[in-house]
Design a protein around this motif. Sequence first.
Motif, short mmCIF file in Angstrom:
data_model
loop_
_atom_site.label_atom_id
_atom_site.label_comp_id
_atom_site.label_asym_id
_atom_site.label_seq_id
_atom_site.Cartn_x
_atom_site.Cartn_y
_atom_site.Cartn_z
N LEU A 38 -8.84 1.61 2.07
CA LEU A 38 -8.06 2.74 1.60
C LEU A 38 -8.41 4.03 2.32
O LEU A 38 -7.55 4.90 2.52
N LEU B 8 -6.42 3.96 5.45
CA LEU B 8 -5.02 4.17 5.14
C LEU B 8 -4.74 5.64 4.86
O LEU B 8 -3.74 6.20 5.33
N ASN C 8 -1.31 -1.23 7.11
CA ASN C 8 -2.42 -1.17 6.17
C ASN C 8 -3.26 -2.43 6.33
O ASN C 8 -3.15 -3.38 5.56
N ALA D 204 1.57 -4.58 5.29
CA ALA D 204 0.32 -5.33 5.20
C ALA D 204 0.67 -6.80 5.40
O ALA D 204 1.83 -7.20 5.25
N VAL E 130 5.39 1.12 5.21
CA VAL E 130 4.00 0.68 5.08
C VAL E 130 3.98 -0.84 5.09
O VAL E 130 4.75 -1.47 4.35
N GLY F 155 0.79 -1.22 0.00
CA GLY F 155 0.00 0.00 0.00
C GLY F 155 0.83 1.27 0.00
O GLY F 155 0.31 2.37 0.21
#
Length: 215
Positions: free
Chosen positions: A190, A193, A186, A143, A141, A24
């Motif tokens: 979105l 985020l 993330n 995930a 970032v 992300g």
Amino acid sequence: MTESVPVADRPRVHVGLTGGIAAGKSAVARVLQERGALLVDSDALARLVLEKGTDGLAAVQDEFGDRVLSSDGELDRVALARIVFSDPQARQRLNRIVHPRIRAAARRIVAAAGPDAVVVQDVPLLVETGQQDAFDLVIVVEASLEERLRRMVEDRGMTPEDAQARIDAQATDEQRRAAADVVIVNDADLERLASVANQVWDRFLAPDAAEPSAD
């Protein structure tokens, strides 16, 4: 070796943004750009330094042969990726060609930004290339592995094997966290985020924010 912009040419805040593939990072970069940052996209620079007619592409051709060129003389990125993501030594040879050219192009952009700028360099391999000390603030970032694999397969059309090979070629989450001043997880949508990215801007990067420091 870490290569920094000379002090006289430094922007007000120089940010290194990184993260694993499909974590992300690009979405965070867009938010920071919308808030006023000058974005330096290493992936875009990588394409630029390997365009047809460049010395970078000539060096890649010399190293890997005509098999990495398309019929019109452009770089065949699929063919090159097939080689370097199955062979760590080939990937190192490619990196020795590409990374110095990317860093040189990035330095020119950063130096031209001026002392009032906030510059965000989106560097996928920031940790792998040891550049973390070149920045005032490093944002990572993250995930989950499962979510990243899903995005790569479903959104990018990669096979599970190719997706895993790309992930395996990068630093681990633990290695990136060790280099980070700020970690953005993330794990939602979105909108969430973007909200977190805006909070990072307000806290660290806005004109009236405190000097960046480890978080």
